[in-house]
Design a protein around this motif. Structure first.
Motif, PDB file in Angstrom:
ATOM      1  N   PRO B 231       0.812  -1.227   0.000  1.00  6.31           N
ATOM      2  CA  PRO B 231       0.000   0.000   0.000  1.00  6.31           C
ATOM      3  C   PRO B 231       0.845   1.277   0.000  1.00  6.31           C
ATOM      4  O   PRO B 231       0.366   2.334  -0.401  1.00  6.31           O
ATOM      5  N   ARG B 232       2.111   1.184   0.438  1.00  5.03           N
ATOM      6  CA  ARG B 232       2.956   2.390   0.419  1.00  5.03           C
ATOM      7  C   ARG B 232       3.333   2.767  -1.001  1.00  5.03           C
ATOM      8  O   ARG B 232       3.605   3.902  -1.325  1.00  5.03           O
ATOM      9  N   LEU B 233       3.397   1.747  -1.849  1.00  6.32           N
ATOM     10  CA  LEU B 233       3.936   1.972  -3.202  1.00  6.32           C
ATOM     11  C   LEU B 233       2.830   2.158  -4.232  1.00  6.32           C
ATOM     12  O   LEU B 233       2.708   1.397  -5.177  1.00  6.32           O
ATOM     13  N   GLN B 234       2.004   3.165  -4.041  1.00  7.30           N
ATOM     14  CA  GLN B 234       0.934   3.380  -5.020  1.00  7.30           C
ATOM     15  C   GLN B 234       1.481   4.144  -6.232  1.00  7.30           C
ATOM     16  O   GLN B 234       1.194   5.311  -6.429  1.00  7.30           O
ATOM     17  N   CYS B 235       2.292   3.459  -7.015  1.00  5.09           N
ATOM     18  CA  CYS B 235       2.924   4.088  -8.173  1.00  5.09           C
ATOM     19  C   CYS B 235       2.744   3.177  -9.373  1.00  5.09           C
ATOM     20  O   CYS B 235       2.327   2.036  -9.244  1.00  5.09           O
ATOM     21  N   GLN B 236       3.081   3.683 -10.519  1.00 10.00           N
ATOM     22  CA  GLN B 236       3.086   2.823 -11.696  1.00 10.00           C
ATOM     23  C   GLN B 236       4.523   2.659 -12.160  1.00 10.00           C
ATOM     24  O   GLN B 236       5.327   3.584 -12.100  1.00 10.00           O
ATOM     25  N   VAL B 237       4.830   1.458 -12.599  1.00 13.62           N
ATOM     26  CA  VAL B 237       6.183   1.197 -13.081  1.00 13.62           C
ATOM     27  C   VAL B 237       6.096   0.739 -14.531  1.00 13.62           C
ATOM     28  O   VAL B 237       5.184   0.024 -14.920  1.00 13.62           O
ATOM     29  N   GLU B 238       7.030   1.243 -15.340  1.00 13.70           N
ATOM     30  CA  GLU B 238       7.052   0.874 -16.763  1.00 13.70           C
ATOM     31  C   GLU B 238       8.498   0.652 -17.160  1.00 13.70           C
ATOM     32  O   GLU B 238       9.408   1.223 -16.559  1.00 13.70           O
ATOM     33  N   ARG B 239       8.688  -0.142 -18.181  1.00  9.21           N
ATOM     34  CA  ARG B 239      10.026  -0.250 -18.744  1.00  9.21           C
ATOM     35  C   ARG B 239      10.365   1.121 -19.339  1.00  9.21           C
ATOM     36  O   ARG B 239       9.490   1.769 -19.919  1.00  9.21           O
ATOM     37  N   GLU B 240      11.581   1.556 -19.169  1.00  3.60           N
ATOM     38  CA  GLU B 240      11.940   2.916 -19.596  1.00  3.60           C
ATOM     39  C   GLU B 240      11.718   3.110 -21.094  1.00  3.60           C
ATOM     40  O   GLU B 240      11.240   4.142 -21.540  1.00  3.60           O
ATOM     41  N   THR B 241      12.057   2.089 -21.871  1.00  2.00           N
ATOM     42  CA  THR B 241      11.862   2.194 -23.325  1.00  2.00           C
ATOM     43  C   THR B 241      10.394   2.419 -23.658  1.00  2.00           C
ATOM     44  O   THR B 241      10.055   3.188 -24.544  1.00  2.00           O
ATOM     45  N   GLU B 242       9.506   1.724 -22.916  1.00  2.00           N
ATOM     46  CA  GLU B 242       8.075   1.856 -23.178  1.00  2.00           C
ATOM     47  C   GLU B 242       7.594   3.264 -22.854  1.00  2.00           C
ATOM     48  O   GLU B 242       6.806   3.855 -23.580  1.00  2.00           O
ATOM     49  N   TYR B 243       8.086   3.780 -21.725  1.00  2.00           N
ATOM     50  CA  TYR B 243       7.675   5.124 -21.326  1.00  2.00           C
ATOM     51  C   TYR B 243       8.043   6.138 -22.416  1.00  2.00           C
ATOM     52  O   TYR B 243       7.225   6.967 -22.810  1.00  2.00           O
ATOM     53  N   TYR B 244       9.253   6.033 -22.925  1.00  3.20           N
ATOM     54  CA  TYR B 244       9.678   7.013 -23.926  1.00  3.20           C
ATOM     55  C   TYR B 244       8.985   6.785 -25.268  1.00  3.20           C
ATOM     56  O   TYR B 244       8.707   7.724 -25.999  1.00  3.20           O
ATOM     57  N   ALA B 245       8.718   5.523 -25.582  1.00  2.00           N
ATOM     58  CA  ALA B 245       7.983   5.263 -26.825  1.00  2.00           C
ATOM     59  C   ALA B 245       6.606   5.899 -26.727  1.00  2.00           C
ATOM     60  O   ALA B 245       6.113   6.512 -27.672  1.00  2.00           O
ATOM     61  N   LYS B 246       5.993   5.790 -25.536  1.00  7.39           N
ATOM     62  CA  LYS B 246       4.665   6.370 -25.353  1.00  7.39           C
ATOM     63  C   LYS B 246       4.701   7.888 -25.464  1.00  7.39           C
ATOM     64  O   LYS B 246       3.788   8.499 -25.997  1.00  7.39           O
ATOM     65  N   SER B 247       5.781   8.482 -24.934  1.00  4.82           N
ATOM     66  CA  SER B 247       5.796   9.941 -24.936  1.00  4.82           C
ATOM     67  C   SER B 247       6.146  10.503 -26.307  1.00  4.82           C
ATOM     68  O   SER B 247       6.157  11.708 -26.504  1.00  4.82           O
ATOM     69  N   SER B 248       6.405   9.636 -27.285  1.00 11.64           N
ATOM     70  CA  SER B 248       6.601  10.150 -28.645  1.00 11.64           C
ATOM     71  C   SER B 248       5.339   9.950 -29.466  1.00 11.64           C
ATOM     72  O   SER B 248       5.219  10.443 -30.568  1.00 11.64           O
ATOM     73  N   ARG B 249       4.383   9.204 -28.903  1.00 14.19           N
ATOM     74  CA  ARG B 249       3.251   8.749 -29.700  1.00 14.19           C
ATOM     75  C   ARG B 249       2.393   9.890 -30.233  1.00 14.19           C
ATOM     76  O   ARG B 249       1.958   9.869 -31.375  1.00 14.19           O
ATOM     77  N   MET B 250       2.168  10.892 -29.426  1.00 15.66           N
ATOM     78  CA  MET B 250       1.264  11.957 -29.858  1.00 15.66           C
ATOM     79  C   MET B 250       1.847  12.695 -31.062  1.00 15.66           C
ATOM     80  O   MET B 250       1.167  12.936 -32.049  1.00 15.66           O
ATOM     81  N   MET B 251       3.161  12.998 -30.941  1.00 15.88           N
ATOM     82  CA  MET B 251       3.788  13.750 -32.027  1.00 15.88           C
ATOM     83  C   MET B 251       3.915  12.903 -33.285  1.00 15.88           C
ATOM     84  O   MET B 251       3.611  13.370 -34.381  1.00 15.88           O
ATOM     85  N   THR B 252       4.360  11.648 -33.142  1.00 12.95           N
ATOM     86  CA  THR B 252       4.494  10.823 -34.336  1.00 12.95           C
ATOM     87  C   THR B 252       3.120  10.573 -34.941  1.00 12.95           C
ATOM     88  O   THR B 252       2.972  10.570 -36.163  1.00 12.95           O
ATOM     89  N   GLY B 253       2.125  10.387 -34.090  1.00 13.79           N
ATOM     90  CA  GLY B 253       0.765  10.205 -34.596  1.00 13.79           C
ATOM     91  C   GLY B 253       0.324  11.401 -35.399  1.00 13.79           C
ATOM     92  O   GLY B 253      -0.277  11.269 -36.466  1.00 13.79           O
ATOM     93  N   PHE B 254       0.668  12.569 -34.894  1.00  8.93           N
ATOM     94  CA  PHE B 254       0.292  13.804 -35.576  1.00  8.93           C
ATOM     95  C   PHE B 254       0.988  13.902 -36.935  1.00  8.93           C
ATOM     96  O   PHE B 254       0.355  14.142 -37.957  1.00  8.93           O
ATOM     97  N   ILE B 255       2.300  13.675 -36.927  1.00 11.30           N
ATOM     98  CA  ILE B 255       3.050  13.776 -38.184  1.00 11.30           C
ATOM     99  C   ILE B 255       2.537  12.748 -39.184  1.00 11.30           C
ATOM    100  O   ILE B 255       2.302  13.047 -40.345  1.00 11.30           O
ATOM    101  N   LEU B 256       2.330  11.513 -38.680  1.00 11.79           N
ATOM    102  CA  LEU B 256       1.912  10.458 -39.594  1.00 11.79           C
ATOM    103  C   LEU B 256       0.504  10.694 -40.126  1.00 11.79           C
ATOM    104  O   LEU B 256       0.237  10.463 -41.302  1.00 11.79           O
TER     105      LEU B 256
END
Lengths: 380, 389
Positions: B231-256
């Motif tokens: 219960p102390r660890l109410q966080c989300q964990v992601e593989r770092e590559t996935e996090y960065y891939a996700k944070s490019s999605r909006m822009m690449t989606g827009f360009i594409l």
């Protein structure tokens, strides 16, 4: 004009080629209008920004908050007529993909400053009377099928994991390029429900300047008022703020426009060439026309009218398609707050189509006009 | 029986003017198509390169980016004690980070752009293995020092080695320049996490994100399970590559999405041009075709011959288009990433795959533009056509 049948007969002879040429025109003009719509989408923020509004943000960074008490002190600055504040909420509606701006606003002053957003009086009163009330833009309400009276859950904001709002009103824009994708709710409700460390904090202020007051001077005076305080401010015109974001997009917009212009040029070249070709093929016929008594001018007009007609039909279809396409909404799924076909694009598109149509016809038409009948007929 | 290819080559040459126009139309379309894809690929690659598959990033549950995330000191301590986190002689390989945005003037235009500033601890370089200091040295704990990303140092005024940067009312000295291999960190400024927190008057001990090295790459799900159970660890964990891939999605989606609309419209225009050219070719060569048929070439051979001719024209156009965008490869440009509100430098990536796609697109246009005229050519009634002689 009695030559209509002749004109149509000429166009109808190679129906497919006429259709393809008109189609190329339609495609080129459609693309042209689309590019202008994209450009307008990029420019929307700057265009929609109020010319008499100043944006006051934390000097260190726009993500840092300011105390709510700043409002009274901003109002004391000479030249400031009204000031309101808002905070970025950043929650998720159903799915992280459903991005739209959510602002906690001051329900007492917000509409006095942002007068371009129109809310029916009864709806605004209902919003002001309900602490959990919210107002959504027409665009976002249509996108999610919201109706007044709906309960809207928003989760996972930095302010807390779950909030619920009652939709009390839907706003429309006074101008076609106003952003209709915003979602507003009451700041006092956020202040009550949000975490302790965010109490009494707002994201930014927007001040409306009195008519005739110098924006730059008022901006400087506001910043001077908070100099050396714990919360120093950075004040700039709303337009400058929007322009600075646009500038950061910079290369992407430029790239799209450069590419588009190259394409447009190529398409028009292709189309013009085809049209010129079809007139050249008929040189001998034009000679026959002259033989039976058509004047130079009449032949010229006839050829030009043919080009203009194809261009008008094709260009018109292109503009119509572009209009339909933009009515279908933002193709990028929420990137552009307002995606529309600017009136200037329609005019420019029609102008370009006619100009290319006439120009493509002009050279062969001039040749046809100067045609020496005997020589041309000999080619038969 | 196949019609010799030399016949097509000669006829293309004879009608060089219309051919050039068709080639240009297709070249332009393919060029734009490939350029758009290269832009999106480059943008995505820059962000994806920022992540390390062996790392995980921990953020507040529901946070859309690092900016609106918060990880408390208790959560950090619990993470440090987790057995899924890799350790070396100095303890767990974990990097708690503070992220803020400031604005700095761009060298090119003089106008302000948003720069991501990341507060880190000394361990950061051991966790972010792709980042190395190439000039000067890494920052020291407790000092107002900064390390500038390679692209940041190049893009903004006043963040070169030895410069002083004014950030949140304090002056920070740039003591080093780091190379992060073309990733998003190259556009960032790094400084001491605690000092950054106090400068921005944020609660001490709260970080925006925690990046940690996994003891083994597959330990991610175990860590996730531990966090769900604690219960102390109410966080989300992601593989770092996935996090960065996700944070490019909006822009690449827009360009594409914009890019594909533009390319589709242009493709349609190019097909029209090809159709026109080929129909004109068929019309001009009515007698030739009739002669060929009279000589005994079948309708099928005529179709194949004309389609080949059209494919040849489109292939030349496609090659020309690819050649035209090739110099874009590696060209650095910058834009705003709307998901992190910060300015990001990235390079176009013209990959062989994209060139292949471009050529495929060209051939598709050639086929669409060449087939209907070819069929018409084959259907010409021989006797009537010959009578034209």
């Amino acid at each position: 004009m009695k030559f209509w049948p002749l004109l149509f007969a000429n166009l109808g002879r190679r129906k497919l080629r006429t259709a393809l040429t008109a189609g190329s025109f339609a495609v080129a003009i459609f693309l042209f209008c689309l590019l202008l719509a994209i450009r307008a989408g990029f420019q929307q923020g700057v265009e929609a920004a109020g010319a008499d509004r100043l944006l006051v943000i934390n000097k260190f960074s726009f993500i840092q908050p300011l105390p709510v008490a700043h409002r009274d002190r901003i109002l004391q600055v000479p030249g400031v007529e009204e000031a309101t504040f808002a905070s970025w909420f950043g929650g998720i509606y159903q799915d992280p993909k459903n991005m739209f701006p959510q602002f906690a606003i001051d329900h007492r002053t917000y509409r006095d400053v942002f007068s371009e957003f129109l809310v029916p009086e009864a709806e605004w009163q209902a919003f002001a009377a309900d602490k959990m009330g919210a107002i959504a833009g027409e665009g976002i309400a249509r996108r999610f099928g919201w109706k007044v009276g709906d309960r809207i859950p928003i989760k996972d904001s930095p302010y807390g994991s779950y909030f619920e709002f009652n939709l009390r009103g839907i706003y429309t824009g006074a101008r076609p390029h106003d952003d209709l994708t915003q979602f507003w709710f009451r700041w006092d409700y956020l202040d009550e429900k949000g975490p302790v460390e965010m109490k009494g904090r707002v994201g930014w202020y927007t001040a409306r300047v009195k008519p005739g007051a110098a924006m730059a001077v008022v901006a400087r005076d506001i910043d001077a008022r908070f100099a050396n305080s714990a919360f120093e401010t950075r004040t700039q015109s709303e337009q400058a703020w929007m322009a600075s974001w646009l500038e950061q997009m910079g290369n992407i917009e430029l790239l799209m426009l450069v590419i588009g212009s190259v394409v447009l040029f190529t398409l028009l070249l292709v189309t013009g060439n085809t049209m010129a070709m079809s007139v050249r093929e008929r040189t001998s016929e034009l000679a026959v026309l002259k033989t039976i008594g058509f004047g130079d001018g009449a032949v010229l007009v006839l050829v030009l009218a043919e080009g203009a007609l194809i261009a008008a039909v094709g260009g018109g279809a292109g503009i119509l398609l572009a209009k339909l396409f933009t009515l279908g909404g933002d193709p990028t799924g929420g990137f552009f707050p307002a995606f529309r076909l600017p009136g200037s694009a329609v005019v420019a598109g029609a102008g370009i189509a006619l100009a290319v149509g006439l120009l493509a016809g002009l050279i062969p038409a001039l040749t046809a006009m100067r045609l020496h009948v005997v020589q041309a007929l000999r080619r038969l | 029986m196949a019609i010799p290819l030399i016949y097509n080559l000669e006829s293309v040459r004879a009608r060089w003017r219309t051919t050039v126009v068709a080639v240009l139309g297709i070249a332009g379309t393919v060029g734009v198509f490939v350029a758009m894809l290269a832009l999106a690929t480059g943008f995505e690659a820059t962000l994806v390169a920022s992540g390390d598959p062996g790392n995980a990033i921990v953020r507040r549950k529901g946070a859309s980016s690092e900016l609106d995330s918060a990880v408390t000191l208790n959560q950090l301590r619990a993470l440090e004690d987790s057995s899924e986190v890799a350790r070396d002689g100095e303890g767990p390989l974990i990097s708690p980070e503070v992220v803020v945005i400031t604005s700095l003037p761009l060298r090119k235009t003089g106008s302000d752009a948003s720069v991501q500033v990341r507060g880190v601890e000394q361990r950061a370089l051991q966790v972010h293995r792709g980042v190395r200091v190439v000039e000067g040295r890494f920052l020291q704990a407790g000092l107002y020092e900064m390390v500038a990303g390679r692209n940041a140092a190049g893009a903004y005024t006043g963040v070169g080695l030895g410069d002083e940067v004014k950030l949140g009312g304090t002056r920070w000295r740039v003591v080093g320049v780091m190379d992060a291999g073309g990733s998003a960190f190259d556009s960032e400024l790094w400084c001491d996490a605690d000092l950054l927190n106090s400068t921005y008057e944020r609660p001490a001990g709260v970080h925006q994100s925690v990046v940690l090295r996994l003891a083994a790459s597959e330990k991610l799900s175990a860590l996730q399970a531990r966090m769900d159970g604690d219960p102390r660890l109410q966080c989300q964990v992601e593989r770092e590559t996935e996090y960065y891939a996700k944070s490019s999605r909006m822009m690449t989606g827009f360009i594409l999405s914009l890019g594909s609309i533009v390319a589709a419209v242009m493709g349609l225009g190019a097909v029209f041009a090809a159709l026109n050219t080929m129909y004109a070719a068929v019309a001009e060569r009515t007698r030739e075709i009739a002669t060929l048929r009279a000589l005994g070439f079948g309708g099928g051979s005529v179709v194949v011959s004309f389609v080949l001719e059209s494919l040849f024209v489109s292939l030349v156009g496609g090659l020309l288009g690819c050649l035209a965008v090739l110099p874009l490869n590696g060209l650095t440009t910058a834009t705003l990433n709307f998901q992190t509100f910060s300015h990001l430098s990235f390079a176009f990536q013209v990959t062989p795959l994209l060139l292949g796609l471009g050529l495929g697109f060209a051939l598709l246009m050639g086929l669409t533009g060449g087939l209907p005229p070819a069929i018409r050519a084959a259907r010409l009634p021989v006797a009537v056509a010959l009578r034209d002689l």
